[in-house]
Scaffold this active site. Structure first.
Site, PDB file in Angstrom:
ATOM      1  N   LYS A   1       0.857  -1.192   0.000  1.00  0.00           N
ATOM      2  CA  LYS A   1       0.000   0.000   0.000  1.00  0.00           C
ATOM      3  C   LYS A   1       0.889   1.237   0.000  1.00  0.00           C
ATOM      4  CE  LYS A   1      -4.333   0.718   2.489  1.00  0.00           C
ATOM      5  NZ  LYS A   1      -4.890   0.694   3.853  1.00  0.00           N
TER       6      LYS A   1
HETATM    7  C1  E4P Z   1      -8.215   1.036   4.250  1.00  0.00           C
HETATM    8  O1  E4P Z   1      -7.511   0.713   3.320  1.00  0.00           O
HETATM    9  C2  E4P Z   1      -8.193   2.377   4.836  1.00  0.00           C
HETATM   10  O2  E4P Z   1      -6.960   2.636   5.407  1.00  0.00           O
HETATM   11  C3  E4P Z   1      -9.312   2.505   5.833  1.00  0.00           C
HETATM   12  O3  E4P Z   1     -10.498   2.020   5.229  1.00  0.00           O
HETATM   13  C4  E4P Z   1      -9.490   3.899   6.377  1.00  0.00           C
HETATM   14  O4  E4P Z   1     -10.659   3.947   7.134  1.00  0.00           O
HETATM   15  P1  E4P Z   1     -10.963   5.146   8.149  1.00  0.00           P
HETATM   16  O5  E4P Z   1     -11.150   6.410   7.355  1.00  0.00           O
HETATM   17  O6  E4P Z   1     -12.240   4.735   8.843  1.00  0.00           O
HETATM   18  O7  E4P Z   1      -9.806   5.238   9.079  1.00  0.00           O
END
Ligand code: E4P
Length: 217
Positions: A83
């Site tokens: 990522k």
């Molecule tokens: C996933 O890849 C993201 O990091 C995550 O869904 C972020 O979610 P949040 O905005 O609730 O922290």
């Protein structure tokens, strides 16, 4: 629609995985912090538990270091998706890492133009953050719809991974628009099973069954 689970809590992943609800897992530095676990150790454990992609996020801010971190994360298991953030350096890292055959999830996407760049850089997944747009009174779902249109216009194979899903309505809307994947916290996925009419109907059936005096077992 594929379901990714947005957590680094292995017990919660295991519960959903046993039901066939886990097509992959996403983590981020905040989720690693919440788990209290070492990133390399917990990522390895998760990657062994599930067959699908497990996203592990780099924390460097420049491309060269992102690439080095990405290679280290990808070496953990064959199903790791590296990522990287949607910055110019993140796009450079995406191009190199995807060119080496690694899955890349480009995260922190908040505009359709950003998503277009990620697809051009060879991203496997683009992660538009719905909930965080809603938090500032913008329409996260409109972004998913715009990216769907653009990717379909040109046949980009990058998968739209609806992220920052906070509600069951987010899950429904993302599926309705045609996001390829959603990543949601376990609690949201479990809540999708709930409906007040189901509860009410079950209550009535149980009361009537009690009156029959019968038993099945
Ligand atoms: C996933 O890849 C993201 O990091 C995550 O869904 C972020 O979610 P949040 O905005 O609730 O922290």
């Amino acid at each position: 629609m594929k379901f990714f689970v947005d957590t680094a809590e292995t017990d919660q992943i295991a519960e959903l995985n046993a039901l066939g609800m886990v097509d992959g897992v996403t983590t981020n530095p905040s989720l690693i912090l919440k788990s209290g676990r070492d990133i390399l150790e917990v990522t390895k454990e998760i990657a062994e538990m599930v067959d699908g992609p497990v996203s592990a996020e780099v924390v460097a801010l420049n491309a060269d270091e992102m690439i080095a971190e990405g290679r280290k994360l990808a070496a953990i298991a064959g199903n790791i998706a590296v990522k990287v953030p949607l910055t110019w350096d993140g796009l450079k890292a995406c191009k190199v890492l995807s060119g080496e055959g690694h899955m890349v999830n480009v995260t922190l996407c908040f505009s359709a133009n950003q998503a277009l760049l990620a697809a051009k850089a060879g991203a496997t997944f683009i992660s538009p953050f719905i909930g965080r747009l809603d938090d500032i009174n913008l329409d996260g779902m409109e972004l998913i719809a715009d990216i769907r249109t653009i990717y379909d216009n040109y046949g980009f194979e990058t998968q739209i991974l609806a992220a920052s899903i906070r509600t069951v309505n987010h899950a429904f809307q993302a599926a309705h628009i045609g996001a390829d994947v959603m990543t949601a916290p376990p609690a949201v996925i479990k809540k999708m099973a709930e409906h007040p009419l189901t509860d009410q109907g079950l209550k009535t059936f149980m009361a009537d069954w009690e009156k029959t005096g019968q038993k099945i077992l």
